[in-house]
Design a protein around this motif. Structure first.
Motif, PDB file in Angstrom:
ATOM      1  N   SER A  22      46.265  18.375  12.964  1.00 52.53           N
ATOM      2  CA  SER A  22      46.668  17.866  11.639  1.00 52.53           C
ATOM      3  C   SER A  22      46.892  18.970  10.601  1.00 52.53           C
ATOM      4  CB  SER A  22      45.616  16.880  11.138  1.00 52.53           C
ATOM      5  OG  SER A  22      44.391  17.575  10.994  1.00 52.53           O
ATOM      6  N   LEU A  23      46.858  20.226  11.035  1.00 54.04           N
ATOM      7  CA  LEU A  23      47.027  21.318  10.073  1.00 54.04           C
ATOM      8  C   LEU A  23      48.484  21.439   9.617  1.00 54.04           C
ATOM      9  CD1 LEU A  23      44.860  24.137  11.693  1.00 54.04           C
ATOM     10  CD2 LEU A  23      44.248  22.670   9.767  1.00 54.04           C
ATOM     11  N   SER A  24      48.647  21.808   8.365  1.00 55.42           N
ATOM     12  CA  SER A  24      49.993  22.093   7.862  1.00 55.42           C
ATOM     13  C   SER A  24      50.399  23.487   8.356  1.00 55.42           C
ATOM     14  CB  SER A  24      49.995  22.082   6.334  1.00 55.42           C
ATOM     15  OG  SER A  24      49.293  23.216   5.839  1.00 55.42           O
ATOM     16  N   TYR A  25      51.678  23.784   8.250  1.00 49.76           N
ATOM     17  CA  TYR A  25      52.202  25.089   8.634  1.00 49.76           C
ATOM     18  C   TYR A  25      51.462  26.198   7.877  1.00 49.76           C
ATOM     19  CZ  TYR A  25      55.659  28.801   9.357  1.00 49.76           C
ATOM     20  OH  TYR A  25      56.274  29.976   9.687  1.00 49.76           O
ATOM     21  N   THR A  26      51.230  25.965   6.586  1.00 48.23           N
ATOM     22  CA  THR A  26      50.555  26.963   5.740  1.00 48.23           C
ATOM     23  C   THR A  26      49.107  27.175   6.167  1.00 48.23           C
ATOM     24  OG1 THR A  26      51.941  26.161   3.945  1.00 48.23           O
ATOM     25  CG2 THR A  26      50.121  27.606   3.329  1.00 48.23           C
ATOM     26  N   GLN A  27      48.387  26.089   6.443  1.00 49.06           N
ATOM     27  CA  GLN A  27      46.996  26.220   6.901  1.00 49.06           C
ATOM     28  C   GLN A  27      46.952  26.927   8.252  1.00 49.06           C
ATOM     29  OE1 GLN A  27      46.426  21.925   6.833  1.00 49.06           O
ATOM     30  NE2 GLN A  27      44.577  22.195   5.596  1.00 49.06           N
ATOM     31  N   PHE A  28      47.890  26.571   9.126  1.00 51.09           N
ATOM     32  CA  PHE A  28      47.916  27.094  10.484  1.00 51.09           C
ATOM     33  C   PHE A  28      48.180  28.597  10.499  1.00 51.09           C
ATOM     34  CE2 PHE A  28      49.881  26.978  14.926  1.00 51.09           C
ATOM     35  CZ  PHE A  28      48.685  26.737  15.560  1.00 51.09           C
ATOM     36  N   GLU A  98      54.590  27.395  14.843  1.00 53.12           N
ATOM     37  CA  GLU A  98      54.514  25.965  14.544  1.00 53.12           C
ATOM     38  C   GLU A  98      53.318  25.407  15.319  1.00 53.12           C
ATOM     39  OE1 GLU A  98      56.357  24.267  12.464  1.00 53.12           O
ATOM     40  OE2 GLU A  98      57.856  25.808  12.059  1.00 53.12           O
ATOM     41  N   VAL A  99      52.619  24.437  14.737  1.00 52.99           N
ATOM     42  CA  VAL A  99      51.461  23.839  15.406  1.00 52.99           C
ATOM     43  C   VAL A  99      51.866  23.287  16.779  1.00 52.99           C
ATOM     44  CG1 VAL A  99      49.680  22.038  15.305  1.00 52.99           C
ATOM     45  CG2 VAL A  99      50.286  23.293  13.226  1.00 52.99           C
ATOM     46  N   GLN A 100      52.950  22.521  16.816  1.00 55.40           N
ATOM     47  CA  GLN A 100      53.348  21.883  18.082  1.00 55.40           C
ATOM     48  C   GLN A 100      53.723  22.910  19.146  1.00 55.40           C
ATOM     49  OE1 GLN A 100      52.873  18.560  18.830  1.00 55.40           O
ATOM     50  NE2 GLN A 100      53.211  19.422  20.865  1.00 55.40           N
ATOM     51  N   SER A 101      54.340  24.012  18.751  1.00 55.09           N
ATOM     52  CA  SER A 101      54.709  25.009  19.761  1.00 55.09           C
ATOM     53  C   SER A 101      53.456  25.656  20.360  1.00 55.09           C
ATOM     54  CB  SER A 101      55.672  26.060  19.203  1.00 55.09           C
ATOM     55  OG  SER A 101      55.037  26.868  18.260  1.00 55.09           O
ATOM     56  N   ILE A 102      52.424  25.840  19.552  1.00 54.45           N
ATOM     57  CA  ILE A 102      51.163  26.386  20.077  1.00 54.45           C
ATOM     58  C   ILE A 102      50.485  25.364  20.986  1.00 54.45           C
ATOM     59  CG2 ILE A 102      48.764  26.922  19.412  1.00 54.45           C
ATOM     60  CD1 ILE A 102      50.449  29.392  19.194  1.00 54.45           C
ATOM     61  N   ILE A 103      50.494  24.094  20.592  1.00 55.91           N
ATOM     62  CA  ILE A 103      49.897  23.055  21.450  1.00 55.91           C
ATOM     63  C   ILE A 103      50.626  23.038  22.802  1.00 55.91           C
ATOM     64  CG2 ILE A 103      49.569  20.548  21.743  1.00 55.91           C
ATOM     65  CD1 ILE A 103      48.949  20.457  18.685  1.00 55.91           C
ATOM     66  N   ASP A 104      51.944  23.188  22.775  1.00 57.03           N
ATOM     67  CA  ASP A 104      52.719  23.250  24.025  1.00 57.03           C
ATOM     68  C   ASP A 104      52.332  24.472  24.861  1.00 57.03           C
ATOM     69  OD1 ASP A 104      54.018  20.956  23.191  1.00 57.03           O
ATOM     70  OD2 ASP A 104      55.858  21.990  22.572  1.00 57.03           O
ATOM     71  N   LEU A 105      52.183  25.625  24.197  1.00 55.43           N
ATOM     72  CA  LEU A 105      51.773  26.847  24.910  1.00 55.43           C
ATOM     73  C   LEU A 105      50.380  26.681  25.520  1.00 55.43           C
ATOM     74  CD1 LEU A 105      52.947  29.703  22.480  1.00 55.43           C
ATOM     75  CD2 LEU A 105      53.849  29.230  24.772  1.00 55.43           C
ATOM     76  N   LEU A 106      49.471  26.082  24.763  1.00 60.35           N
ATOM     77  CA  LEU A 106      48.108  25.839  25.269  1.00 60.35           C
ATOM     78  C   LEU A 106      48.160  24.920  26.489  1.00 60.35           C
ATOM     79  CD1 LEU A 106      46.265  25.351  21.863  1.00 60.35           C
ATOM     80  CD2 LEU A 106      45.689  27.113  23.556  1.00 60.35           C
ATOM     81  N   THR A 156      36.947  28.180  18.726  1.00 61.79           N
ATOM     82  CA  THR A 156      37.040  26.892  18.016  1.00 61.79           C
ATOM     83  C   THR A 156      36.114  26.929  16.805  1.00 61.79           C
ATOM     84  OG1 THR A 156      37.638  25.735  20.059  1.00 61.79           O
ATOM     85  CG2 THR A 156      36.819  24.376  18.248  1.00 61.79           C
ATOM     86  N   GLU A 157      34.937  27.535  16.966  1.00 65.27           N
ATOM     87  CA  GLU A 157      34.019  27.707  15.822  1.00 65.27           C
ATOM     88  C   GLU A 157      34.658  28.609  14.768  1.00 65.27           C
ATOM     89  OE1 GLU A 157      31.241  25.915  15.175  1.00 65.27           O
ATOM     90  OE2 GLU A 157      31.998  24.902  16.960  1.00 65.27           O
ATOM     91  N   GLN A 158      35.332  29.656  15.228  1.00 64.45           N
ATOM     92  CA  GLN A 158      36.025  30.559  14.302  1.00 64.45           C
ATOM     93  C   GLN A 158      37.113  29.801  13.532  1.00 64.45           C
ATOM     94  OE1 GLN A 158      38.239  33.698  16.212  1.00 64.45           O
ATOM     95  NE2 GLN A 158      38.622  34.781  14.291  1.00 64.45           N
ATOM     96  N   ILE A 159      37.829  28.930  14.205  1.00 61.89           N
ATOM     97  CA  ILE A 159      38.882  28.134  13.556  1.00 61.89           C
ATOM     98  C   ILE A 159      38.283  27.255  12.459  1.00 61.89           C
ATOM     99  CG2 ILE A 159      40.466  26.175  13.948  1.00 61.89           C
ATOM    100  CD1 ILE A 159      41.170  27.603  16.666  1.00 61.89           C
ATOM    101  N   LYS A 160      37.149  26.629  12.746  1.00 63.41           N
ATOM    102  CA  LYS A 160      36.479  25.793  11.732  1.00 63.41           C
ATOM    103  C   LYS A 160      36.119  26.643  10.512  1.00 63.41           C
ATOM    104  CE  LYS A 160      34.477  22.549  15.057  1.00 63.41           C
ATOM    105  NZ  LYS A 160      33.238  22.179  15.756  1.00 63.41           N
ATOM    106  N   GLU A 161      35.653  27.855  10.775  1.00 61.51           N
ATOM    107  CA  GLU A 161      35.277  28.777   9.701  1.00 61.51           C
ATOM    108  C   GLU A 161      36.502  29.176   8.866  1.00 61.51           C
ATOM    109  OE1 GLU A 161      33.901  33.162  10.297  1.00 61.51           O
ATOM    110  OE2 GLU A 161      32.215  31.854  10.844  1.00 61.51           O
ATOM    111  N   ILE A 162      37.620  29.488   9.536  1.00 59.36           N
ATOM    112  CA  ILE A 162      38.850  29.868   8.837  1.00 59.36           C
ATOM    113  C   ILE A 162      39.327  28.706   7.961  1.00 59.36           C
ATOM    114  CG2 ILE A 162      41.295  30.492   9.120  1.00 59.36           C
ATOM    115  CD1 ILE A 162      40.471  31.950  11.753  1.00 59.36           C
ATOM    116  N   LYS A 163      39.232  27.478   8.487  1.00 56.98           N
ATOM    117  CA  LYS A 163      39.637  26.301   7.705  1.00 56.98           C
ATOM    118  C   LYS A 163      38.825  26.215   6.406  1.00 56.98           C
ATOM    119  CE  LYS A 163      40.639  22.406  10.414  1.00 56.98           C
ATOM    120  NZ  LYS A 163      40.297  21.526  11.549  1.00 56.98           N
ATOM    121  N   LEU A 164      37.518  26.422   6.524  1.00 55.14           N
ATOM    122  CA  LEU A 164      36.655  26.382   5.336  1.00 55.14           C
ATOM    123  C   LEU A 164      37.025  27.471   4.334  1.00 55.14           C
ATOM    124  CD1 LEU A 164      33.156  25.683   6.935  1.00 55.14           C
ATOM    125  CD2 LEU A 164      34.515  24.096   5.546  1.00 55.14           C
TER     126      LEU A 164
END
Length: 170
Positions: A22-28, A98-106, A156-164
């Motif tokens: 659900s992240l925006s391009y800017t957040q991502f 883009e979020v979707q392109s990373i999800i595809d790569l993952l 994933t913990e690092q991602i949560k931290e970056i979001k904060l």
């Protein structure tokens, strides 16, 4: 490879995707500071690590000398106070994603990883052979598989931290 490992790979990846969907391009692509990766870069790093792990296991399987190394406590990876420098081969691109392109790569990298593992007929050999890990030293090949989901949990913990951190700036 046991069901537990498969379950952990699946669950960890699902948690990661939930964090970023659900992240925006800017957040991502935003970086809390210039010395930190963006969430997009963290995810790209995970894709590169999964690809590099396939190569490491393949090379380890080709090694003739069956050096059985001692098993490592991989859970130390979850201690985020201990920093690691990513080897160049798994450093993410600086370009935005883009979020979707990373999800595809993952998705693609996980599919390739599981397909590769399914080609190994005798899984017991994974515990007998090893290959040098850049952060952990000589590592049994079955532990290379485990480090995939533990490394992903760490990030994933690092991602949560970056979001904060990003939220705090707005």
């Amino acid at each position: 490879m046991g069901n537990l490992v498969n379950d952990n790979l699946y669950e960890t990846r699902n948690n990661l995707v939930k964090e970023i969907t659900s992240l925006s391009y800017t957040q991502f692509n935003g970086r809390p500071d210039m010395n930190m990766w963006s969430i997009a870069q963290v995810c790209h790093h995970l894709v590169l690590v999964e690809q590099a792990t396939i190569m490491a296991i393949a090379w380890g399987l080709k090694k003739v000398d069956n050096t059985q190394e001692e098993r490592k406590n991989l859970y130390l990876m979850l201690d985020r106070t201990k920093k690691f420098k990513a080897p160049e081969i798994v450093e993410p691109d600086v370009e935005p994603f883009e979020v979707q392109s990373i999800i595809d790569l993952l998705h693609d990298s996980r599919k390739k990883f599981l397909t590769f593992l399914s080609t190994i007929e005798d899984k017991s050999i994974l515990a007998e052979k090893s290959f040098k890990h850049p952060a952990l030293g000589e590592l049994p090949l079955d532990q290379w598989i485990e480090q995939i989901y533990l490394h992903e949990q760490r990030h994933t913990e690092q991602i949560k931290e970056i979001k904060l951190l990003l939220d705090a700036r707005h």
